[in-house]
Write a protein that holds these residues in place. Structure first.
Motif, PDB file in Angstrom:
ATOM      1  N   PRO A  94     -27.258 -32.654  45.813  1.00 34.38           N
ATOM      2  CA  PRO A  94     -27.337 -31.790  44.630  1.00 34.38           C
ATOM      3  C   PRO A  94     -26.004 -31.164  44.242  1.00 34.38           C
ATOM      4  O   PRO A  94     -25.838 -30.727  43.104  1.00 34.38           O
ATOM      5  N   ALA A  95     -25.040 -31.124  45.169  1.00 32.55           N
ATOM      6  CA  ALA A  95     -23.741 -30.527  44.879  1.00 32.55           C
ATOM      7  C   ALA A  95     -22.735 -31.543  44.342  1.00 32.55           C
ATOM      8  O   ALA A  95     -21.565 -31.210  44.127  1.00 32.55           O
ATOM      9  N   ALA A  96     -23.163 -32.779  44.124  1.00 36.49           N
ATOM     10  CA  ALA A  96     -22.246 -33.812  43.641  1.00 36.49           C
ATOM     11  C   ALA A  96     -21.672 -33.429  42.275  1.00 36.49           C
ATOM     12  O   ALA A  96     -22.337 -32.798  41.449  1.00 36.49           O
ATOM     13  N   ARG A  97     -20.413 -33.840  42.067  1.00 34.67           N
ATOM     14  CA  ARG A  97     -19.713 -33.560  40.816  1.00 34.67           C
ATOM     15  C   ARG A  97     -19.427 -34.873  40.092  1.00 34.67           C
ATOM     16  O   ARG A  97     -18.994 -35.837  40.722  1.00 34.67           O
ATOM     17  N   ILE A  98     -19.629 -34.868  38.799  1.00 34.08           N
ATOM     18  CA  ILE A  98     -19.507 -36.098  38.014  1.00 34.08           C
ATOM     19  C   ILE A  98     -18.725 -35.800  36.742  1.00 34.08           C
ATOM     20  O   ILE A  98     -18.959 -34.795  36.067  1.00 34.08           O
ATOM     21  N   VAL A  99     -17.788 -36.693  36.420  1.00 37.96           N
ATOM     22  CA  VAL A  99     -17.091 -36.640  35.132  1.00 37.96           C
ATOM     23  C   VAL A  99     -17.373 -37.949  34.404  1.00 37.96           C
ATOM     24  O   VAL A  99     -17.135 -39.033  34.941  1.00 37.96           O
ATOM     25  N   TYR A 100     -17.898 -37.833  33.199  1.00 39.11           N
ATOM     26  CA  TYR A 100     -18.164 -38.980  32.340  1.00 39.11           C
ATOM     27  C   TYR A 100     -17.026 -39.143  31.333  1.00 39.11           C
ATOM     28  O   TYR A 100     -16.482 -38.154  30.838  1.00 39.11           O
ATOM     29  N   VAL A 101     -16.704 -40.402  31.019  1.00 32.85           N
ATOM     30  CA  VAL A 101     -15.648 -40.694  30.052  1.00 32.85           C
ATOM     31  C   VAL A 101     -16.135 -41.771  29.089  1.00 32.85           C
ATOM     32  O   VAL A 101     -16.680 -42.794  29.517  1.00 32.85           O
ATOM     33  N   ASP A 102     -15.940 -41.546  27.807  1.00 33.99           N
ATOM     34  CA  ASP A 102     -16.237 -42.572  26.812  1.00 33.99           C
ATOM     35  C   ASP A 102     -15.434 -42.250  25.558  1.00 33.99           C
ATOM     36  O   ASP A 102     -15.008 -41.106  25.370  1.00 33.99           O
TER      37      ASP A 102
END
Length: 268
Positions: A94-102
């Motif tokens: 639950p502590a995972a960090r995500i950056v999306y790019v488009d």
């Protein structure tokens, strides 16, 4: 995301919206639907290909999360389709960090939908292009979200074949160079080696729609993983990478994308 209106260029097909249509999504327009219909003429199981590609992303993301990776950089995110990458990995951590790019304005318009998750975790979104990795690496949404000293999983799902020429290799290498040892690269890529006729028709359709596309051979695909340790089973058709269940052998000649995951080794 509020402010000036976004020009979505709905009169022209876009790869993200074509993909959305093939996945059964609703965020596409007649130009995208017409292009997708031509793709389906060339590859009758194009919807199955899109779903298999999405399923690989889920499996690779969960693999990385199970391996202890808590940071993810997903480039070529596309229009949100549940479950999104952050939903998959935050089930594990639950502590995972995500950056999306488009770089699609329609994805930008939906970015808020990508930035929801458990309070322990964090998500960010960058409007940028894969071929300009420096703009991704310097973006506040990345530097404020991901720790450069912690291993990260880089996800490039069905995006590199939209960048002809060798510039894409330099872009991917630049991204990998900044990632900490122990990071992963998960990738899929169109190839003409599995379904030459269908892929030729697909490329022609995209090209006629103004969308550049370059299939690559197995050797050309594996060049992206230079210096990385391959994760079993190595480079395989995308439905053969650690499937959750047995896949019909008939799929082997109809799902024309290679898939692989590689790990950045520790420094010598």
């Amino acid at each position: 995301m509020a402010g000036k209106s976004l020009d979505l260029h709905t009169d022209k097909p876009h790869s993200a919206r074509i993909y959305d249509y093939l996945l059964g999504g609703k965020d596409n327009y007649p130009a995208d639907q017409q292009a997708a219909a031509k793709v389906e003429q060339a590859v009758p199981n194009a919807r199955k290909v899109a779903r298999a590609n999405r399923d690989f992303m889920h499996r690779a993301a969960r693999f990385a999360a199970d391996a202890g990776i808590g940071q993810f950089l997903d480039i070529g995110t596309g229009i949100p389709t549940a479950p999104n990458l952050h939903q998959v990995v935050q089930e594990v951590n639950p502590a995972a960090r995500i950056v999306y790019v488009d770089n699609d304005p329609l994805v930008l318009a939906h970015a808020r939908a990508l930035m929801t998750g458990p309070q322990e975790g964090r998500t960010g979104y960058i409007n940028a292009d894969l071929t300009a990795p420096e703009t991704i690496l310097s973006a506040p949404a990345l530097t404020d979200t991901l720790d450069p000293d912690v291993p990260t999983a880089l996800s490039l799902i069905a995006i590199a074949h939209f960048v002809p020429g060798d510039i894409i290799y330099d872009a991917v290498a630049t991204l990998l160079d900044t990632l900490a040892p122990g990071s992963y690269l998960a990738m899929t890529h169109l190839t003409a080696e599995i379904d030459p006729e269908g892929v030729a028709g697909t490329v022609a359709t995209y090209t006629q729609s103004g969308i550049a596309m370059q299939p690559r051979t197995r050797d050309e695909f594996e060049r992206f993983f230079t210096g990385l340790e391959p994760v079993e089973p190595g480079t395989v058709p995308l439905h053969r990478w650690r499937p959750r269940m047995d896949q019909p052998t008939a799929y082997d000649h109809t799902l024309p994308l290679y898939a692989a995951v590689g790990r950045k080794p520790a420094r010598a």
